[in-house]
Design a protein around this motif. Sequence first.
Motif, PDB file in Angstrom:
ATOM      1  N   ARG A 198       0.847  -1.199   0.000  1.00 28.95           N
ATOM      2  CA  ARG A 198       0.000   0.000   0.000  1.00 28.95           C
ATOM      3  C   ARG A 198       0.874   1.237   0.000  1.00 28.95           C
ATOM      4  N   ARG A 199       0.353   2.300  -0.647  1.00 25.66           N
ATOM      5  CA  ARG A 199       1.130   3.536  -0.681  1.00 25.66           C
ATOM      6  C   ARG A 199       0.982   4.235   0.658  1.00 25.66           C
ATOM      7  N   ASP A 200       1.902   3.945   1.546  1.00 20.70           N
ATOM      8  CA  ASP A 200       1.852   4.475   2.899  1.00 20.70           C
ATOM      9  C   ASP A 200       3.230   5.008   3.254  1.00 20.70           C
ATOM     10  N   THR A 201       3.279   5.961   4.157  1.00 19.06           N
ATOM     11  CA  THR A 201       4.572   6.422   4.647  1.00 19.06           C
ATOM     12  C   THR A 201       4.967   5.536   5.826  1.00 19.06           C
ATOM     13  N   ASP A 202       6.151   4.965   5.746  1.00 18.22           N
ATOM     14  CA  ASP A 202       6.592   4.033   6.792  1.00 18.22           C
ATOM     15  C   ASP A 202       6.768   4.758   8.129  1.00 18.22           C
ATOM     16  N   ASP A 203       6.219   4.166   9.168  1.00 22.69           N
ATOM     17  CA  ASP A 203       6.505   4.623  10.545  1.00 22.69           C
ATOM     18  C   ASP A 203       6.393   3.412  11.473  1.00 22.69           C
ATOM     19  N   ALA A 204       6.267   3.656  12.768  1.00 26.03           N
ATOM     20  CA  ALA A 204       6.302   2.536  13.725  1.00 26.03           C
ATOM     21  C   ALA A 204       5.168   1.536  13.520  1.00 26.03           C
ATOM     22  N   THR A 205       4.057   2.003  12.949  1.00 27.12           N
ATOM     23  CA  THR A 205       2.910   1.090  12.785  1.00 27.12           C
ATOM     24  C   THR A 205       2.469   0.921  11.332  1.00 27.12           C
ATOM     25  N   HIS A 206       3.137   1.611  10.395  1.00 25.23           N
ATOM     26  CA  HIS A 206       2.777   1.494   8.972  1.00 25.23           C
ATOM     27  C   HIS A 206       3.974   1.079   8.133  1.00 25.23           C
ATOM     28  N   SER A 207       3.691   0.278   7.107  1.00 32.34           N
ATOM     29  CA  SER A 207       4.740  -0.091   6.162  1.00 32.34           C
ATOM     30  C   SER A 207       4.119  -0.180   4.776  1.00 32.34           C
ATOM     31  N   HIS A 208       4.860   0.227   3.750  1.00 34.80           N
ATOM     32  CA  HIS A 208       4.318   0.164   2.386  1.00 34.80           C
ATOM     33  C   HIS A 208       4.247  -1.284   1.900  1.00 34.80           C
ATOM     34  N   GLN A 209       4.948  -2.178   2.620  1.00 34.12           N
ATOM     35  CA  GLN A 209       4.904  -3.600   2.280  1.00 34.12           C
ATOM     36  C   GLN A 209       4.724  -4.368   3.575  1.00 34.12           C
ATOM     37  N   PHE A 210       3.721  -5.208   3.629  1.00 32.73           N
ATOM     38  CA  PHE A 210       3.491  -5.982   4.851  1.00 32.73           C
ATOM     39  C   PHE A 210       2.828  -7.295   4.467  1.00 32.73           C
ATOM     40  N   THR A 211       2.381  -8.067   5.436  1.00 37.60           N
ATOM     41  CA  THR A 211       1.792  -9.366   5.096  1.00 37.60           C
ATOM     42  C   THR A 211       0.355  -9.452   5.620  1.00 37.60           C
ATOM     43  N   GLN A 212      -0.385 -10.330   5.009  1.00 34.50           N
ATOM     44  CA  GLN A 212      -1.750 -10.609   5.449  1.00 34.50           C
ATOM     45  C   GLN A 212      -1.970 -12.112   5.445  1.00 34.50           C
ATOM     46  N   ILE A 213      -2.919 -12.531   6.257  1.00 32.90           N
ATOM     47  CA  ILE A 213      -3.459 -13.885   6.099  1.00 32.90           C
ATOM     48  C   ILE A 213      -4.970 -13.731   6.066  1.00 32.90           C
ATOM     49  N   GLU A 214      -5.563 -14.257   5.016  1.00 34.33           N
ATOM     50  CA  GLU A 214      -7.018 -14.251   4.949  1.00 34.33           C
ATOM     51  C   GLU A 214      -7.511 -15.689   4.934  1.00 34.33           C
ATOM     52  N   GLY A 215      -8.699 -15.869   5.460  1.00 33.90           N
ATOM     53  CA  GLY A 215      -9.332 -17.181   5.448  1.00 33.90           C
ATOM     54  C   GLY A 215     -10.691 -17.078   4.785  1.00 33.90           C
ATOM     55  N   LEU A 216     -11.090 -18.159   4.145  1.00 35.15           N
ATOM     56  CA  LEU A 216     -12.395 -18.165   3.464  1.00 35.15           C
ATOM     57  C   LEU A 216     -13.003 -19.564   3.536  1.00 35.15           C
ATOM     58  N   VAL A 217     -14.256 -19.609   3.968  1.00 38.69           N
ATOM     59  CA  VAL A 217     -14.985 -20.878   3.988  1.00 38.69           C
ATOM     60  C   VAL A 217     -16.301 -20.656   3.253  1.00 38.69           C
ATOM     61  N   VAL A 218     -16.582 -21.464   2.238  1.00 37.34           N
ATOM     62  CA  VAL A 218     -17.854 -21.372   1.512  1.00 37.34           C
ATOM     63  C   VAL A 218     -18.472 -22.770   1.451  1.00 37.34           C
ATOM     64  N   ASP A 219     -19.705 -22.869   1.873  1.00 35.60           N
ATOM     65  CA  ASP A 219     -20.414 -24.153   1.811  1.00 35.60           C
ATOM     66  C   ASP A 219     -21.912 -23.868   1.978  1.00 35.60           C
ATOM     67  N   GLU A 220     -22.713 -24.927   1.883  1.00 34.54           N
ATOM     68  CA  GLU A 220     -24.127 -24.758   2.187  1.00 34.54           C
ATOM     69  C   GLU A 220     -24.248 -24.610   3.716  1.00 34.54           C
ATOM     70  N   ASN A 221     -25.181 -23.797   4.149  1.00 32.65           N
ATOM     71  CA  ASN A 221     -25.467 -23.669   5.590  1.00 32.65           C
ATOM     72  C   ASN A 221     -24.329 -23.116   6.449  1.00 32.65           C
ATOM     73  N   ILE A 222     -23.462 -22.312   5.868  1.00 31.68           N
ATOM     74  CA  ILE A 222     -22.440 -21.649   6.707  1.00 31.68           C
ATOM     75  C   ILE A 222     -23.092 -20.456   7.396  1.00 31.68           C
ATOM     76  N   ARG A 223     -22.851 -20.341   8.708  1.00 27.30           N
ATOM     77  CA  ARG A 223     -23.502 -19.270   9.481  1.00 27.30           C
ATOM     78  C   ARG A 223     -22.472 -18.431  10.228  1.00 27.30           C
ATOM     79  N   MET A 224     -22.933 -17.319  10.732  1.00 31.63           N
ATOM     80  CA  MET A 224     -22.057 -16.414  11.471  1.00 31.63           C
ATOM     81  C   MET A 224     -21.462 -17.112  12.704  1.00 31.63           C
ATOM     82  N   SER A 225     -22.227 -18.047  13.292  1.00 35.87           N
ATOM     83  CA  SER A 225     -21.716 -18.754  14.473  1.00 35.87           C
ATOM     84  C   SER A 225     -20.509 -19.631  14.106  1.00 35.87           C
ATOM     85  N   ASP A 226     -20.448 -20.102  12.847  1.00 30.54           N
ATOM     86  CA  ASP A 226     -19.269 -20.856  12.400  1.00 30.54           C
ATOM     87  C   ASP A 226     -18.041 -19.951  12.403  1.00 30.54           C
TER      88      ASP A 226
END
Length: 344
Positions: A198-226
């Motif tokens: 992301r186009r960000d100015t680097d400081d103690a809590t921001h970096s123009h390059q960082f990492t993410q982990i995303e998760g995704l579950v898709v199925d029949e009957n998936i609910r918020m409680s899952d």
Amino acid sequence: MQEELTKLRDEALQKVREATDLKQLQNIRVQYLGKKGPITEVLRGMGKLSKEERPKIGALANEIREVIAGEITSKQEQLEKAEIEKKLQQETIDVTLPGRPVRTGNHHPLQAVIEEIEDLFIGKGYTVEEGPEVETDYYNFEALNLPKGHPARDMQDSFYITDEILLRTHTSPVQARTLEKYKGKGPVKIICPGKVYRRDTDDATHSHQFTQIEGLVVDENIRMSDLKGTLEVFAKKLFGEDRQIRLRPSFFPFTEPSVEVDVSCFKCSMKGCHVCKGTGWIEILGAGMVHPNVLEMAGFDSKKYRGFAFGMGPERIAMLKYGIDDIRHFYTNDVRFLKQFKQA
Ligand code: 2NL
């Protein structure tokens, strides 16, 4: 003459006895037996002697030469032997000495956290998916319910390469691509770790390059409680069995409803401290139920299928977990920082 020769012999033998190294011995050999030595001289001067003396002196000189040479040789053997003994003594290996410690490296703290999270989800039957860091506008935004001109695009200042190509601003395009590959047929259970920009100015809590982990579950009957149950297990695994989680309403274009997820403070057990800023809660990730538009664009029937998704920043998780105060520590690779994360 005879007397002179025996004196010479005694003198030479004395020196041989006193010699302490091979170099001295060699000098003695040259001095007494060499071409310019006194014995050679005597033998050379034989012509000047009388007929009677000649054989006697000759024999004596030869004998003395033999004796001196013999003594030198045996002394030489003795010194050589002593030298080998000394060397053996000096070079003895004490196999009982403690070994030299082997210097080992360790996982980078960020990688360690990513792998800990991967392991948890792999154990729950998720697969790990990866994708390109140079992305199309379509997968980075449009397929995630962020059409061109959508105001939410402004939340992410991006590095564009052309109008249609950019460095991915999140790992969501990997999920959109993977979802497409399933051709409208669930179940889908994936996590997507990776670098984002992301186009960000680097400081103690921001970096123009960082990492993410995303998760995704898709199925029949998936609910918020899952979603809630999954994230509770996650929070307990990373921050301790006594932790609770809390969901607060939020907004993401690709989920509806959307939530921010907090974990109860592991530092003060919710009494209130500097880590939780006195609130007892720490924000750790964002999540929600996959927007039907996202499912439909990837070829899923949103009447039949539902899903949940979540996204987090491993840097933030690692900073909380290990009390790291500056995100830049992860990227500058100062060994004094890195080696603090060596397991005992
Ligand atoms: C955050 C929030 C989030 C997602 C990521 C997602 C992906 C697809 C569909 C729906 Cl393909 N959602 N990802 C959803 C909610 C939140 O990230 O704070 N990340 C650091």
